[in-house]
Design a protein around this motif. Structure first.
Motif, PDB file in Angstrom:
ATOM      1  N   SER A  84      -6.533   4.549   3.642  1.00  0.00           N
ATOM      2  CA  SER A  84      -5.556   3.593   4.192  1.00  0.00           C
ATOM      3  C   SER A  84      -5.360   2.359   3.316  1.00  0.00           C
ATOM      4  O   SER A  84      -5.624   1.246   3.719  1.00  0.00           O
ATOM      5  CB  SER A  84      -5.939   3.187   5.619  1.00  0.00           C
ATOM      6  OG  SER A  84      -7.139   2.455   5.626  1.00  0.00           O
ATOM      7  N   LEU A  85      -4.917   2.593   2.078  1.00  0.00           N
ATOM      8  CA  LEU A  85      -4.562   1.505   1.168  1.00  0.00           C
ATOM      9  C   LEU A  85      -3.043   1.410   1.110  1.00  0.00           C
ATOM     10  O   LEU A  85      -2.344   2.423   1.128  1.00  0.00           O
ATOM     11  CB  LEU A  85      -5.109   1.761  -0.232  1.00  0.00           C
ATOM     12  CG  LEU A  85      -6.620   1.785  -0.419  1.00  0.00           C
ATOM     13  CD1 LEU A  85      -6.961   2.183  -1.845  1.00  0.00           C
ATOM     14  CD2 LEU A  85      -7.229   0.436  -0.103  1.00  0.00           C
ATOM     15  N   ASP A  86      -2.548   0.188   1.026  1.00  0.00           N
ATOM     16  CA  ASP A  86      -1.096   0.075   0.867  1.00  0.00           C
ATOM     17  C   ASP A  86      -0.738   0.362  -0.594  1.00  0.00           C
ATOM     18  O   ASP A  86      -1.605   0.557  -1.435  1.00  0.00           O
ATOM     19  CB  ASP A  86      -0.604  -1.296   1.340  1.00  0.00           C
ATOM     20  CG  ASP A  86      -1.102  -2.445   0.495  1.00  0.00           C
ATOM     21  OD1 ASP A  86      -1.663  -2.187  -0.586  1.00  0.00           O
ATOM     22  OD2 ASP A  86      -0.927  -3.606   0.894  1.00  0.00           O
ATOM     23  N   GLN A  87       0.534   0.367  -0.881  1.00  0.00           N
ATOM     24  CA  GLN A  87       0.993   0.780  -2.198  1.00  0.00           C
ATOM     25  C   GLN A  87       0.481  -0.143  -3.310  1.00  0.00           C
ATOM     26  O   GLN A  87       0.085   0.322  -4.385  1.00  0.00           O
ATOM     27  CB  GLN A  87       2.519   0.824  -2.215  1.00  0.00           C
ATOM     28  CG  GLN A  87       3.072   1.467  -3.459  1.00  0.00           C
ATOM     29  CD  GLN A  87       4.581   1.618  -3.392  1.00  0.00           C
ATOM     30  OE1 GLN A  87       5.235   1.151  -2.457  1.00  0.00           O
ATOM     31  NE2 GLN A  87       5.129   2.274  -4.379  1.00  0.00           N
ATOM     32  N   GLY A  88       0.417  -1.427  -3.131  1.00  0.00           N
ATOM     33  CA  GLY A  88      -0.064  -2.377  -4.130  1.00  0.00           C
ATOM     34  C   GLY A  88      -1.548  -2.192  -4.403  1.00  0.00           C
ATOM     35  O   GLY A  88      -1.993  -2.190  -5.559  1.00  0.00           O
ATOM     36  N   GLN A  89      -2.325  -2.018  -3.353  1.00  0.00           N
ATOM     37  CA  GLN A  89      -3.760  -1.808  -3.534  1.00  0.00           C
ATOM     38  C   GLN A  89      -4.033  -0.466  -4.216  1.00  0.00           C
ATOM     39  O   GLN A  89      -4.921  -0.360  -5.062  1.00  0.00           O
ATOM     40  CB  GLN A  89      -4.478  -1.857  -2.172  1.00  0.00           C
ATOM     41  CG  GLN A  89      -4.511  -3.219  -1.541  1.00  0.00           C
ATOM     42  CD  GLN A  89      -5.073  -3.150  -0.127  1.00  0.00           C
ATOM     43  OE1 GLN A  89      -4.899  -2.162   0.585  1.00  0.00           O
ATOM     44  NE2 GLN A  89      -5.729  -4.240   0.289  1.00  0.00           N
ATOM     45  N   LEU A  90      -3.269   0.550  -3.826  1.00  0.00           N
ATOM     46  CA  LEU A  90      -3.429   1.869  -4.436  1.00  0.00           C
ATOM     47  C   LEU A  90      -3.134   1.816  -5.933  1.00  0.00           C
ATOM     48  O   LEU A  90      -3.886   2.359  -6.742  1.00  0.00           O
ATOM     49  CB  LEU A  90      -2.518   2.885  -3.745  1.00  0.00           C
ATOM     50  CG  LEU A  90      -2.584   4.307  -4.273  1.00  0.00           C
ATOM     51  CD1 LEU A  90      -3.965   4.894  -4.002  1.00  0.00           C
ATOM     52  CD2 LEU A  90      -1.508   5.166  -3.642  1.00  0.00           C
ATOM     53  N   PHE A  91      -2.034   1.122  -6.290  1.00  0.00           N
ATOM     54  CA  PHE A  91      -1.680   0.996  -7.700  1.00  0.00           C
ATOM     55  C   PHE A  91      -2.770   0.237  -8.459  1.00  0.00           C
ATOM     56  O   PHE A  91      -3.137   0.608  -9.579  1.00  0.00           O
ATOM     57  CB  PHE A  91      -0.327   0.286  -7.848  1.00  0.00           C
ATOM     58  CG  PHE A  91       0.081   0.081  -9.276  1.00  0.00           C
ATOM     59  CD1 PHE A  91       0.526   1.148 -10.050  1.00  0.00           C
ATOM     60  CD2 PHE A  91      -0.013  -1.184  -9.871  1.00  0.00           C
ATOM     61  CE1 PHE A  91       0.884   0.969 -11.366  1.00  0.00           C
ATOM     62  CE2 PHE A  91       0.340  -1.365 -11.187  1.00  0.00           C
ATOM     63  CZ  PHE A  91       0.791  -0.295 -11.936  1.00  0.00           C
ATOM     64  N   GLN A  92      -3.292  -0.822  -7.861  1.00  0.00           N
ATOM     65  CA  GLN A  92      -4.338  -1.617  -8.502  1.00  0.00           C
ATOM     66  C   GLN A  92      -5.604  -0.785  -8.715  1.00  0.00           C
ATOM     67  O   GLN A  92      -6.192  -0.789  -9.796  1.00  0.00           O
ATOM     68  CB  GLN A  92      -4.645  -2.847  -7.654  1.00  0.00           C
ATOM     69  CG  GLN A  92      -5.676  -3.758  -8.275  1.00  0.00           C
ATOM     70  CD  GLN A  92      -6.007  -4.940  -7.386  1.00  0.00           C
ATOM     71  OE1 GLN A  92      -5.696  -4.949  -6.202  1.00  0.00           O
ATOM     72  NE2 GLN A  92      -6.650  -5.935  -7.961  1.00  0.00           N
ATOM     73  N   LYS A  93      -6.037  -0.089  -7.710  1.00  0.00           N
ATOM     74  CA  LYS A  93      -7.256   0.737  -7.837  1.00  0.00           C
ATOM     75  C   LYS A  93      -7.055   1.871  -8.841  1.00  0.00           C
ATOM     76  O   LYS A  93      -7.926   2.150  -9.655  1.00  0.00           O
ATOM     77  CB  LYS A  93      -7.635   1.339  -6.473  1.00  0.00           C
ATOM     78  CG  LYS A  93      -7.981   0.348  -5.417  1.00  0.00           C
ATOM     79  CD  LYS A  93      -9.412  -0.037  -5.533  1.00  0.00           C
ATOM     80  CE  LYS A  93      -9.751  -0.972  -4.378  1.00  0.00           C
ATOM     81  NZ  LYS A  93     -11.117  -1.332  -4.323  1.00  0.00           N
ATOM     82  N   LEU A  94      -5.897   2.530  -8.777  1.00  0.00           N
ATOM     83  CA  LEU A  94      -5.622   3.652  -9.668  1.00  0.00           C
ATOM     84  C   LEU A  94      -5.549   3.190 -11.132  1.00  0.00           C
ATOM     85  O   LEU A  94      -6.121   3.833 -12.018  1.00  0.00           O
ATOM     86  CB  LEU A  94      -4.320   4.350  -9.262  1.00  0.00           C
ATOM     87  CG  LEU A  94      -3.955   5.584 -10.064  1.00  0.00           C
ATOM     88  CD1 LEU A  94      -5.023   6.654  -9.884  1.00  0.00           C
ATOM     89  CD2 LEU A  94      -2.599   6.101  -9.646  1.00  0.00           C
TER      90      LEU A  94
END
Length: 192
Positions: A84-94
């Motif tokens: 349950s990560l939003d798109q900004g957090q997902l991009f940052q982690k990836l």
């Protein structure tokens, strides 16, 4: 006058005999110094090859550790994921994970290239040491000056030329021809 002519003739023959002795001594001294110099270079190349071989083994171990670390970090990133990560957090982690994996993979490749370069240099220097030993053996066996010059030229090609070892991609070989030409010009005897 006849007595003086006899002394002059005798002096000329003595000078010629002494000149031949001196030429023989100079020739033997040159051969001895060349053999001593070749022995020093042989030891230097051999010692350098052994040192580079040890360094190559060390880089091989470092490469293995880097590859295992890269695979381990990649597996850990795959196994531990966040939900349950939003798109900004997902991009940052990836992007962080991809950057870390790219750095680890690049360092593994770099370590592997260091290993290959050191193995190549160790092989080349061992080849040079063996070439100089072979040069000494063939030069000692050849009695004709022309044959010695030919042996020297071929040995120079073997020692200073490009040696295909298979560890790295070989260049064009222009350097080999330049060195051989310089040596050929150095050993060319002027016409008398």
């Amino acid at each position: 006058v006849k007595e003086a002519e006899g002394l002059v003739a005798q002096s000329k023959s003595n000078i010629a005999a002494r000149g031949a002795e001196i030429e023989d001594i100079v020739s033997k001294a040159r051969e001895a110094s060349a053999a001593a110099g070749a022995a020093v270079f042989t030891k230097d190349f051999d010692r350098l090859a052994q040192k580079q071989e040890k360094e190559a083994i060390r880089w091989l171990w470092i490469t293995c550790v880097a590859v295992i670390l890269t695979i381990g970090v990649g597996g850990a990133m795959w196994y531990w994921t966040e939900r349950s990560l939003d798109q900004g957090q997902l991009f940052q982690k990836l992007s962080t994970k991809l950057l870390l994996l790219a750095v680890l993979l690049s360092s593994s490749v770099w370590c592997g290239r260091n290993y290959k370069a050191l193995k190549h240099l160790a092989t080349v220097n061992a080849h040079r040491a063996l070439s100089i030993q072979t040069l000494q053996a063939f030069s000692a066996a050849a009695s004709d000056p022309g044959a010695k010059d030919a042996v020297l030229l071929e040995a120079t090609k073997a020692v200073f030329g490009n040696v295909p070892t298979g560890y790295i991609n070989e260049g064009s070989g222009e350097g080999e021809l330049k060195i051989v030409e310089v040596v050929r010009n150095m050993i060319a005897k002027p016409d008398k």
